[in-house]
Design an enzyme around this catalytic site. Structure first.
Site, PDB file in Angstrom:
ATOM      1  N   GLY A  97       0.837  -1.187   0.000  1.00 32.49           N
ATOM      2  CA  GLY A  97       0.000   0.000   0.000  1.00 32.49           C
ATOM      3  C   GLY A  97       0.872   1.237   0.000  1.00 32.49           C
ATOM      4  O   GLY A  97       2.097   1.135   0.080  1.00 32.49           O
ATOM      5  N   SER A  98       0.253   2.418  -0.089  1.00 37.99           N
ATOM      6  CA  SER A  98       1.031   3.650  -0.115  1.00 37.99           C
ATOM      7  C   SER A  98       0.121   4.863  -0.085  1.00 37.99           C
ATOM      8  O   SER A  98      -1.058   4.786  -0.431  1.00 37.99           O
ATOM      9  CB  SER A  98       1.899   3.763  -1.386  1.00 37.99           C
ATOM     10  OG  SER A  98       2.747   2.671  -1.547  1.00 37.99           O
ATOM     11  N   ASN A  99       0.698   6.003   0.320  1.00 32.84           N
ATOM     12  CA  ASN A  99       0.146   7.319   0.040  1.00 32.84           C
ATOM     13  C   ASN A  99       1.097   8.020  -0.916  1.00 32.84           C
ATOM     14  O   ASN A  99       2.321   7.878  -0.800  1.00 32.84           O
ATOM     15  CB  ASN A  99       0.038   8.167   1.313  1.00 32.84           C
ATOM     16  CG  ASN A  99      -0.870   7.554   2.357  1.00 32.84           C
ATOM     17  OD1 ASN A  99      -1.984   7.145   2.046  1.00 32.84           O
ATOM     18  ND2 ASN A  99      -0.409   7.501   3.590  1.00 32.84           N
TER      19      ASN A  99
END
Length: 803
Positions: free
Chosen positions: A248-250
């Site tokens: 996942g990531s922002n």
């Protein structure tokens, strides 16, 4: 000191003249901060600045790879050695058949990877010419990387390696370029075949009437319940493909209209496992004067930077919501579980015999023959293989080594147009979105990842109707459900650039693993195939990210005047806001004030007044010292497990308000009251004060960690226990890994970074947790990008390599 810094600055000068300044093979460096390793041939210089960050300077790609491989081995030789054992299918040989997961997990993994090697899967891709195969520059770089790693191993000696995990171990061996390309290939399959490797390696047809779950209640020696649970864990609940494997990531790209200076900025915040080798980041700067000068981070064992910047361009990635593989349900021929029907005709599964070497409990080695099964779509899985149905997976990255071509071209690109051209030319980004900005002040978002060509009509018509778990599979009995193709796609079966979601803006583009639609709510993306976006709803983390950008635009976030600066970008990232608390804490406090005594699930009555007071005083942040954050996290986790969040939210999801719903918590809901009562009871049973600081229960190597999970509404994702990063092997953690906040100014990039778990996975290394201590204090590392910045580091150590 002045003389030394002047010499180093000259040697690192990032101009075409640098080639002449690199010492010839006969040169020798002296002094406590210098080390020379000579072997003749290519030259590389490793300049290490604070926190052990290496800056590699070379004349050519051979030397650049040599320096990179050597530097990486200094920090993580054991990590890569362990990866290579896996990819060669030799875990059973060195560690026995069971592995950490037990039940033959090493044997299953080895069966899959040994089968890949014997089939020559990666080698066949290497035999292709660019753009389908690696470019000549990359081939030389990978060869150099392997040689540099091996040089370190040889010079140090396996018996003197600093990491106790592989010191003196027979599996710490030289590597080959093929090993490194296998690492790349495995990383490319992270959202497809890679996490299913044990399932593929364990595949075995049922014996009719004996272990057919449809007749006897067991399958391959497992109960039907266990098998269904495995299948459910392997596939998404409503889409034809496997779940993402813990990624996942922002990511934000902020344009001229969003920043106070008018300079573009990029925030990178990938969320990955802290202890999984092939998904850990390593920070580095790679420079060939006049050819390449890029700084950022790359995944272990890969020869390039995946997230980073050069002088004029910066980019990051977040895990794409698109499917990158498809699960197909095969209709089996009656009486023959290894044959299936396709377009009305029977087809035999292909079988591959794989010999695996196994070490028993006494250290004796023997060979076990295993069998892999493959359909026209791809490998067959063990899960839910019955006399009537089998499941097989087709991975869009099954023929992808192009990812490295793409990242190298992106590293060379000097503007957004060139970045787009790099991605369109090689089409190798495996499973991520790209968010980028350049010195013009513009921003760009795209999902250029490798996505199966499945039309919306196919997704509706081809979904298998045979039960809940199987609804994630497509009908594998007809060519009508086979992937199509685009004329501008480099390889068949996937969507080409013309169908990929894209958005260019002068204010911002942002993503937190949501679909492309709300990349910027002012300009919703539409018109792309449905397989790129399964659910238009935004999770709590995505909502919070957009809210943070919006509040910074009008200055209502408490960080000062409107508009982003470098300082406010970093403060926003590590502000540790918790959206579920911002929108629901007051509801819960009102509830517990009205009901000071509540009943637990087991019927006991508990006093919740102290917990209520603590929650009321809490600032709703997930800082390490926050009192109330740990209590809230435990309460919300119980509430989420109770199911049906739209039923206990005070305001349920409303498609007309996608950025702000659902929100709030119903205080009169019995599940909400039980969740708080059970949490108070559990804290008391474990001897935890209700006002326990978050950092007391969430640690890495004994260091308190901020943040929380995305389901709880945190932007800064951390999921760890009190013993994470300690023990042998260290307990796992997940979340924020490599942070980069960069401003692209006319005079050059101004970047701050943070590698939360440090440069080394060796617990004995000073760089194992040095940056974790920064993370807990919300401090960043000021990046050194130019020659002068590198030379001015008082901790500078330079190693010159001659190959």
């Amino acid at each position: 000191m002045t003389s030394r810094l002047t010499t180093v600055a000259a040697a690192l000068c990032l101009t075409s003249a640098t080639v002449a300044l690199l010492p010839a093979p006969s040169s020798a460096a002296t002094g406590p901060d210098r080390e020379t390793v000579a072997e003749g041939g290519h030259t590389a210089r490793i300049s290490r600045t604070e926190y052990g960050i290496p800056h590699i300077l070379a004349r050519d790609f051979d030397g650049l790879g040599y320096g990179y491989g050597y530097a990486f081995a200094q920090d993580n030789a054991c990590g890569l050695a362990d990866q290579v054992v896996t990819l060669r299918g030799e875990r059973s040989r060195f560690f026995g058949p069971d592995g950490e997961q037990g039940k033959g997990s090493n044997l299953a993994s080895d069966t899959y990877y040994k089968g890949q090697l014997r089939a020559g899967t990666v080698q066949q891709l290497l035999n292709r010419k660019a753009p389908l195969g690696p470019t000549a520059e990359l081939r030389r770089m990978v060869e150099g990387y392997a040689a540099g790693y091996n040089r370190y191993l040889r010079d140090t000696g396996v018996g003197k390696l600093p990491d106790p995990r592989c010191k003196g171990k027979p599996w710490a061996r030289p590597i080959t370029p093929l090993d490194l390309w296998s690492v790349v290939y495995d990383v490319n399959g992270v959202t497809g075949v890679t996490p299913l490797a044990p399932d593929i390696g364990n595949a075995k047809p049922p014996t009719p009437g004996v272990d057919d779950p449809m007749t006897s209640g067991t399958s391959n020696g497992k109960s039907t319940t266990a098998t269904k649970a495995t299948a459910a864990a392997s596939v998404a609940p409503s889409r034809p493909g496997p779940k993402a494997a813990g990624v996942g990531s922002n990511g934000w790209a902020l344009g001229r209209d969003a920043t106070r200076s008018g300079n573009a900025m990029v925030l990178a915040n990938p969320h990955l496992p802290w202890t999984r080798g092939n998904l850990r980041f390593y920070q580095v700067q790679l420079t060939i004067p006049g050819t390449l000068n890029v700084s950022g981070a790359g995944l272990y064992g890969t020869p390039l930077i995946q997230i980073g910047h050069n002088r004029n361009l910066a980019w990051t990635h977040t895990a794409s919501d698109a499917q990158h593989a498809s699960l197909y349900a095969l209709k089996l021929v009656p009486g023959d579980p290894t044959s299936y029907v396709f377009d009305g005709k029977a087809e035999q599964m292909r079988r591959q015999t794989v010999p695996v070497t196994v070490r028993d409990s006494h250290g004796k080695l023997s060979s076990v023959n295993r069998t892999l099964y493959t359909s026209r779509f791809g490998p067959v899985l063990s899960s839910n293989w019955t006399a009537k149905t089998a499941y097989t997976i087709r991975d869009a990255n099954a023929d992808n080594l192009r990812s490295m071509n793409t990242w190298l071209a992106m590293g060379k690109a000097q503007n957004l147009s060139q970045l787009r051209a790099a991605q369109d030319t090689y089409q190798g980004i495996p499973w991520t979105y790209t968010l980028a900005a350049d010195t013009s002040g513009g921003t760009y978002f795209t999902d250029s990842s490798v996505v199966p060509h499945l039309t919306d009509e196919q997704l509706r018509r081809c979904a298998s109707p045979d039960g809940e778990e199987r609804s994630a599979a497509l009908d594998g009995s007809t060519s009508a459900c086979v992937w199509g193709s685009d004329s501008d796609a480099l390889v068949p079966g996937v969507y080409g650039p013309s169908n990929q979601p894209k958005l260019s803006r002068e204010d911002y583009v942002a993503n937190s693993n949501n679909g492309p639609h709300y990349t910027n709510p002012e300009a919703p993306l539409t018109g792309f195939p449905g397989t790129y976006d399964s659910d238009p709803r935004l999770g709590q983390r995505a909502q919070l990210g957009l809210r943070m950008i919006d509040q910074r635009a009008d200055g209502t976030d408490g960080l000062g005047a409107p508009g982003f600066t470098g300082a406010t970008l970093r403060a926003s990232m590590l502000g540790n806001r918790v959206l579920s608390a911002e929108t629901g804490r007051d509801d819960v406090v009102g509830m517990c004030r009205a009901h000071p005594r509540m009943t637990t699930t087991d019927g006991k009555e508990v006093d919740v007044r102290q917990a209520c007071t603590i929650l009321a005083r809490w600032d709703t942040r997930a800082d390490t010292g926050s009192r109330g954050a740990a209590l809230w996290a435990a309460f919300l986790d119980r509430l989420l497990r109770s199911g049906g969040p739209d039923t206990w939210h005070r305001v349920p999801y409303d498609p007309a308000e996608p950025l702000t719903t659902p929100r709030g918590i119903k205080g009169d809901d019995a599940r909400v009251q039980r969740a708080l009562a059970d949490t108070v009871q559990d804290f008391a049973a474990r001897g935890l004060p209700a006002d326990t600081r978050l950092g007391a229960v969430q640690k890495w190597a004994g260091i308190p960690l901020p943040g929380c999970t995305g389901r709880r509404g945190c932007f800064n994702i951390v999921d760890a226990g009190p013993g994470s990063g300690s023990g042998t092997p260290p307990a796992g953690a997940f979340g924020t890994s490599f942070l980069m906040a960069v401003e692209l100014t006319p005079s050059g990039p101004r970047a701050h970074t943070l590698l939360t778990y440090g440069q080394s996975a060796n617990p004995a290394s000073p760089h194992y947790s040095d940056q974790t201590r920064l993370f807990t204090r919300k401090r960043w590392v000021t990046e050194r990008f130019t020659a002068a910045e590198i030379a001015s580091d008082p901790t500078l150590r330079v190693t010159t390599l001659h190959r």
